[in-house]
Design an enzyme around this catalytic site. Structure first.
Site, PDB file in Angstrom:
ATOM      1  N   HIS A 330       0.850  -1.190   0.000  1.00  3.12           N
ATOM      2  CA  HIS A 330       0.000   0.000   0.000  1.00  3.12           C
ATOM      3  C   HIS A 330       0.883   1.236   0.000  1.00  3.12           C
ATOM      4  O   HIS A 330       2.001   1.220   0.527  1.00  3.12           O
ATOM      5  CB  HIS A 330      -0.921   0.005   1.228  1.00  3.12           C
ATOM      6  CG  HIS A 330      -1.978   1.057   1.182  1.00  3.12           C
ATOM      7  ND1 HIS A 330      -1.800   2.316   1.715  1.00  3.12           N
ATOM      8  CD2 HIS A 330      -3.228   1.051   0.628  1.00  3.12           C
ATOM      9  CE1 HIS A 330      -2.896   3.027   1.517  1.00  3.12           C
ATOM     10  NE2 HIS A 330      -3.765   2.300   0.860  1.00  3.12           N
ATOM     11  N   ASP A 389      -7.983  -4.486  -0.902  1.00  2.00           N
ATOM     12  CA  ASP A 389      -8.401  -5.190  -2.113  1.00  2.00           C
ATOM     13  C   ASP A 389      -8.129  -6.683  -2.054  1.00  2.00           C
ATOM     14  O   ASP A 389      -8.712  -7.446  -2.819  1.00  2.00           O
ATOM     15  CB  ASP A 389      -7.688  -4.601  -3.338  1.00  2.00           C
ATOM     16  CG  ASP A 389      -8.099  -3.169  -3.616  1.00  2.00           C
ATOM     17  OD1 ASP A 389      -9.309  -2.898  -3.595  1.00  2.00           O
ATOM     18  OD2 ASP A 389      -7.215  -2.318  -3.840  1.00  2.00           O
TER      19      ASP A 389
END
Length: 454
Positions: A330, A389
């Site tokens: 991320h 996700d």
């Protein structure tokens, strides 16, 4: 005619190649001019371009001037999202309460929440014949385009579309928040009917039901769902509702709003941003990757076999050849993504109900192995983690949501944050957002067309 079309396409290909070549320049110029490419510095940290009170994304703490990675924290209007989810155990669904919090800055009391639910329930309908004339007209397979088209068309149904006073924008925002689930699901049903030749089922929403319940009720042919299914979808909506002003689609909301344009244009622009596979479409890549892993890994319980195949993916020898393990890493979070931590717990509970514990264990195994592999492969010195996700697509699949609705579900949730940021931008009467670009081309003398020898 076929020959003319072929020749035209060939000319178009040549023009495209010329356009591509003329648009390239030396990438070292970014370093030479100290350009913050993607509005990020050399360490990957985002460049400050604005202020917000709506949400905060925290991944480090400062100790004696040093940045120390910590478990990720996400705050909505100052409240830790972990606490918001945990505190919601007494009531069945919380997305609407979170929407209230994002828009108004504080959690509602019981009377305020009920009034807010009544307003959203009343707005949870579309103009007369809108489904037939707009959504079912020229259906397509991409529901994000359906949302964009419908949002822009709703401008024509608004008596005051250009009024950007906060009162009017709030009314427009609440209507769009309430209508997004209908547009997305009706768009999907239209696609199934007109393009896939399936039966058409259009069901009206129930004002008294939550957003999560209405999505499942409108989507499924029998309109039935379990309490756990609706609760898990509600949690997914909560954790996707907002993520700071710096994510691409929310920044788009600020940029477009700063021009003074109307709400429908601003939200349509945000939808266009979220549609991109580098933003809202990432969970689709995770699902496609896991389908590939399931087909090529014989024993899902074998760490060595899983490691071997993930290594092939990183070496561009498997899956899509991009060398990426999707859902890992991320831009901000290091030790953990709080949204992923929350969703993983509910993914496990749902997998138990659905009899898909083996599949969940594969996700869990890949998560642990992939993090270590990527750190070794890329020689990373900072921690990395799975992002939201990684599990969201798996959750949506267990809920029976078609892949065509994965990104629209994100939009149904994130519009709450977009609208909060739009109102914040308007309330603070900021300047038009206009970053600078450094010109690195060459000035040229004009040459008359008859003298152009090239």
């Amino acid at each position: 005619m076929a020959k003319e079309i072929t020749e035209f396409n060939n000319r178009l290909d040549k023009l495209a190649e010329y356009c591509m070549n003329s648009g390239r320049f030396d990438q070292d110029l970014y370093i030479e001019y100290d350009v913050k490419r993607g509005l990020r510095d050399s360490n990957g940290k985002g460049i400050l371009t604005g202020l917000t009170e709506i949400s905060d994304v925290v991944a480090f703490k400062s100790v004696h001037g040093r940045k120390i990675p910590i478990d990720g924290q996400l705050y909505y209007q100052g409240y830790n999202v972990m606490n918001l989810v945990e505190g919601n155990k007494t009531s069945r669904f919380g997305f609407e309460e979170i929407t209230y919090l994002l828009l108004f800055g504080e959690l509602p009391n019981k009377d305020q929440l009920q009034e807010f639910l009544d307003i959203l329930g009343n707005y949870r309908e579309l103009p007369d014949n809108f489904v037939r004339d707009i959504i079912m007209n020229a259906p397509n397979a991409n529901m994000m385009n359906v949302l964009q088209k419908s949002v822009l068309t709703l401008y024509s149904y608004d008596d005051h579309p250009e009024d950007i006073s906060v009162n009017n924008v709030l009314r427009q925002s609440l209507q769009l928040i309430a209508r997004f689930p209908l547009i997305a699901v009706y768009g999907y049903h239209s696609y199934r009917h007109y393009i896939l030749d399936k039966s058409l089922v259009i069901r009206r929403p129930k004002p008294e039901l939550s957003t999560a319940e209405n999505i499942l009720r409108l989507l499924r042919p029998d309109g039935r769902y379990t309490e756990l299914e609706a609760k898990v979808l509600d949690i997914a909506l909560i954790i996707h509702a907002e993520h700071g002003g710096g994510n691409n689609s929310t920044f788009t909301t600020h940029v477009v709003t700063s021009t003074g344009t109307d709400t429908y244009s601003a939200i349509a622009a945000s939808l266009g941003s979220l549609k991109g596979p580098k933003h809202g479409g990432a969970n689709l890549k995770v699902q496609q990757m896991f389908k590939d892993i399931e087909e090529h890994v014989t024993n899902w319980d074998d760490d060595d076999e899983v490691t071997e195949y993930l290594t092939k993916i990183l070496n561009r020898e498997a899956f899509d050849g991009k060398g990426l393990i999707y859902g890992i890493g991320h831009a901000v979070y290091t030790e953990s993504d709080p949204r992923c931590v929350i969703l993983k717990k509910y993914a496990q509970a749902l997998s138990n109900e659905k009899g898909l514990t083996k599949e969940f264990e594969l996700y869990n195994r890949v998560e642990g192995i992939a993090i270590k592999l990527m750190q070794q492969h890329r020689q990373l010195f900072k921690p990395i983690c799975a992002n939201v996700d990684f599990y969201s697509g798996f959750v949506y699949t267990m809920l029976g949501l078609p892949m065509e609705l994965f990104t629209p579900i994100f939009a149904i949730s994130r519009i709450s944050g977009w609208c909060a940021h739009r109102i914040e931008e308007l309330a603070n009467e900021g300047k038009i957002i206009r970053p600078a670009y450094k010109y690195v081309g060459h000035h040229k003398d004009y040459v008359a067309i008859e003298d152009r020898w090239w």
